[in-house]
Each structure stands twice: as structure tokens, then as C-alpha cells.
Design an enzyme around this catalytic site. Structure first.
Site, PDB file in Angstrom:
ATOM      1  N   HIS A 306     124.994 -11.086  45.851  1.00 48.90           N
ATOM      2  CA  HIS A 306     124.685 -10.243  44.695  1.00 48.90           C
ATOM      3  C   HIS A 306     124.425 -11.124  43.495  1.00 48.90           C
ATOM      4  CE1 HIS A 306     125.262  -7.240  41.466  1.00 48.90           C
ATOM      5  NE2 HIS A 306     124.946  -6.357  42.395  1.00 48.90           N
ATOM      6  N   ASP A 363     125.009  -2.248  48.985  1.00 52.27           N
ATOM      7  CA  ASP A 363     123.935  -1.720  49.822  1.00 52.27           C
ATOM      8  C   ASP A 363     124.254  -1.820  51.312  1.00 52.27           C
ATOM      9  OD1 ASP A 363     122.148  -1.267  47.568  1.00 52.27           O
ATOM     10  OD2 ASP A 363     122.014  -3.448  47.460  1.00 52.27           O
TER      11      ASP A 363
END
Length: 428
Positions: A306, A363
Site C-alpha cells: 500500500h 482490496d
């Protein structure tokens, strides 16, 4: 912690003050840099630039911390209530019982679309991407509700926020039904926010879709975990558009367009498609880990790493737990969930991933959870937008309440041709 920074330009010292946040974050204040030195900073993608001061969301990427208005995200998981979190983000405090009841009533009162807006669905191609429909319809709301283009008082703003949060799920459901050629199902005023969305998506005439408590809680949790995430691409877009004093509808429609990209809101679609390719291709989790580490990089492992988090994304932890709860109540398993769990297990033991801070992100499990609810892949990003809408509204409001806010206008470093004479077309 430093209290100031000294910048030396051509032998001249310039003192740059330090801005310190409530959690100890520090930023160098360069607001007078160009005026005093003629210099600007060069920071592509603004990864090292704090564009505003905000009281909405705090993230500590090194420790894996996410808080809304100071409250850890984990504290919203017990009986998750998306409407309560939406109020918290927008108005800056947890709602009292009467506040929440009144806001729910406003959501119910605004769940239907203006008939003119509803008829526009008839002119949209059946194969139109749902995110295109969502962006267009949010922007078109300005045509049907011109009284909310100027939000000069708190009551008008609250009503506009309620309209957006309520109607966005109706628009989303209608766009899905349109894509399948199914009759539109109107919202049920007796259902709560998330159950009503699933009703509009999956019910058929004379046969209402029944939502289990586990599924309803899971969808509430998905929306809560996506509700805001500091100055990400779509939130920054909403602020940029809003900085011109564009109305709330236009600003949020721009946020939808920013979210549409596969590097932002579409990332969980990439994860699910990857898991499906692994399953159909007969690759093992170990094969995938090896392929992701290979120098040729022909295989990309989506859902790990991320931009902000250098630790395990706290949202991913909560969604993984939600997957366990949901699949414990349904009468089927999902091979994609099994693959995802094995990929995570292997990656967290592998120094290649650990040393590079490549931990599962939000996700990685959100798509599997939406799939378990029966929501198709092309609606994943739409669901992300529904959840993120309160954050966009909160960001828009915070910016407009800031007396020092100015229109966003980044600088650039020009690297094109120097001054060049115009050549008439006959001489070219």
C-alpha cells in the site's frame, strides 16, 4: 522534534516553520517559499506534500493505524452502523440518538429519484459501465435540485448530504438492474441502509430478497472501512474541484471519476480477476509467490502493499474476519478465498514480502466478500463509491469551512522548448 528548518539559498538563510499535528506528525511550512526565493518544490504525485490540515482521518502507516475523528476503526466492528459513521465523519462527532433518528428519516425521505432523473436510465446503453452511470447521475442531480447548489446554512447542507448518501445507492441499484434488463425495484422505506441496497439489487416483483444479519453486517463493515482514507486520489480530487467553489454534486461526481481507475477503486477487481486466473489455470499458491518474485515480473500479485501502509492494512484484518463469519453461514465454499488465505500465509512467511512491507491491503479480501453477497465484479467499485461518499462530503465541508482555503493551483517545472519563432505554414 525540530521547531524549524533553515533553508540556505545563494548564501541567504530562510527560516521555514514546522507544522505539528496532534499525533506528532510534522510538516515543513513552505507557503512563503516562492514569494521569498522564487523557488517551488518538485514532488510528483504529491507523495511528500501535505495539502491541508484535517481533523477527519488519521493514518499511521508504519503502525497500521486508522482512526475516524480519533476513534480507532476497530471500534466500529461491533454491530457496524454505516449511517452512524457517515454522521461522525461529516459532522465531527458521534451522533446522539435523536441526531441519528433524524438523519435516518432524511435518508428514507430522499431514497427515491426524481422521475426526470429516473427516466434518464432509459437512454443509457445497457452495456454502459456502472461507474460512468454513477458519475453522470450524481452530476445530473444538480439539474434537478438547483436549490442545493449553494449550501449557505447547516440545515441545507445536511439535507444535501442526506440526498447524496441516500440516492447514490438507488442510482447504483438501478444501474445494475438496467445492465441485466431487469425491472427496477424501488427502495423499501422499512429497511435499513445496507439491507435496502441489497433489496433493490436482488429482489424481483412479488419476491423480496431476504438479507441475513451476517450479510448486512458485512456490507455495513465494507462501507465503513471505505468511508474515508485521508488525502487519497479521489478525496484530493473532491477537494480540488471543490476549491473552485463547485457545488457538492459536481465535486462528488469528480470523486467517482477519480475512484474509477484500477489503481484506486478498481484494485479489488484486479485482485478477484487474479484469483480467478490462478484457480482456472491450476497454479498453486506457492507457484504464484515464486512467479511474483521472479525477475521477469510476468506475474503480478495484486492486493499486497500500500502507498501509505508499511504494515498490515488494519482494514484487511477486519475484512478477513468478516469473510470467516460470512462463509460460516452460507452453504457453499469459495475456492478463491482458499487461494487468498494460502497466498497470505506464504507471503507473510517470505522475507521477500516482509522486507518490502508487502502486506495484504483492503482490496485483498473486499472483493471476495462482495462476491459472497452475490454482487458482480462490475459493481465492486460502485460499492466502494457508496462507502466513500460520506468521506468526500466531509472533505468538501471541511475545506469550505476553512476561511483560509484557496483554489488549488499547483506549480510546475517547465521542460518544453525554449522561446521559438513561429514558422508560417508555407515555410514548414
Amino acid at each position: 522534534m525540530p521547531e524549524k528548518v533553515i533553508l540556505v539559498v545563494d548564501g541567504q538563510e530562510m527560516e521555514l516553520p514546522i507544522v505539528t499535528g496532534t499525533e506528532g506528525e510534522q510538516a515543513v511550512d513552505i507557503t512563503q517559499l516562492r514569494n521569498r526565493t522564487g523557488l517551488t518544490t518538485y514532488d510528483p504525485s504529491f507523495g511528500n506534500t501535505s495539502a491541508c490540515k484535517s481533523t477527519i482521518t488519521f493514518i499511521d502507516g508504519e503502525k497500521g493505524i486508522l482512526r475516524y475523528r480519533g476513534i480507532p476503526i476497530e471500534e466500529f466492528t461491533e454491530a457496524p452502523n454505516f449511517v452512524e459513521v457517515a454522521w461522525l465523519l461529516i459532522f465531527g462527532r458521534l451522533p446522539k440518538r435523536d441526531d441519528l433518528a433524524q438523519f435516518r428519516d432524511q435518508l428514507t425521505a430522499n431514497e427515491l429519484l426524481h422521475e426526470g432523473l429516473r427516466h434518464q436510465f432509459q437512454h443509457i446503453p445497457v452495456e454502459a459501465p456502472p461507474m460512468a452511470i454513477l458519475s453522470a447521475m450524481l452530476s445530473n442531480m444538480a439539474c434537478f435540485y438547483p436549490g442545493f447548489l449553494s449550501l449557505d446554512d447547516s440545515d441545507t447542507f445536511t439535507e444535501a448530504a442526506a440526498r447524496l448518501i441516500s440516492k447514490v445507492r438507488t442510482i447504483a441499484a438501478f444501474s445494475y438492474r438496467r445492465s441485466l434488463g431487469l425491472p427496477i425495484i424501488y427502495p423499501d422505506p422499512n429497511l435499513r441502509y445496507c439491507a435496502n441496497l441489497l433489496h433493490m439489487i436482488f429482489s424481483i416483483p412479488y419476491q423480496q430478497h431476504v438479507v441475513t444479519p451476517e450479510i448486512e453486517d458485512a456490507l455495513n463493515l465494507i462501507f465503513i472501512l471505505h468511508a474515508d482514507h485521508e488525502q487519497n486520489c479521489s478525496a484530493a480530487t473532491v477537494r480540488t474541484v471543490g476549491s473552485s467553489h463547485a457545488n457538492l454534486f459536481a465535486s462528488c461526481a469528480a470523486g467517482v471519476s477519480a475512484l474509477w481507475g484500477p489503481l484506486h477503486g478498481g484494485a479489488n477487481v484486479e485482485v478477484l480477476q487474479m484469483l480467478e486466473r490462478i484457480h482456472q489455470g491450476g497454479m498453486s499458491a506457492a507457484d504464484c509467490i515464486a512467479a511474483a518474485k521472479a525477475r521477469d515480473k510476468k506475474f503480478r500479485l495484486y492486493g499486497f502493499g500500500h502507498r501509505v501502509y508499511k504494515n498490515y492494512d488494519p482494514r484487511a484484518k477486519l475484512l478477513k474476519q468478516a469473510c470467516d463469519r460470512v462463509f460460516a453461514t452460507v452453504d457453499r465454499s469459495d475456492p478463491l478465498l482458499d487461494i487468498a488465505r494460502k497466498l497470505e500465509e506464504l507471503a507473510l512467511k517470505d522475507s521477500y514480502f516482509v522486507d518490502r512491507n508487502l502486506y495484504p491491503n483492503v482490496d485483498f479480501y473486499s472483493g471476495i466478500l462482495l462476491r459472497a453477497m452475490g454482487i458482480p465484479t462490475n459493481m465492486f467499485t460502485v460499492c466502494f463509491a457508496i462507502g466513500r461518499l460520506p468521506g468526500w462530503i466531509a472533505q468538501w465541508k471541511e475545506q469550505h469551512d476553512d476561511a483560509d482555503s484557496r483554489i488549488t493551483r499547483p506549480r510546475q517545472v517547465y521542460v518544453g522548448p525554449p522561446c521559438t519563432a513561429y514558422v508560417p505554414i508555407a515555410d514548414r
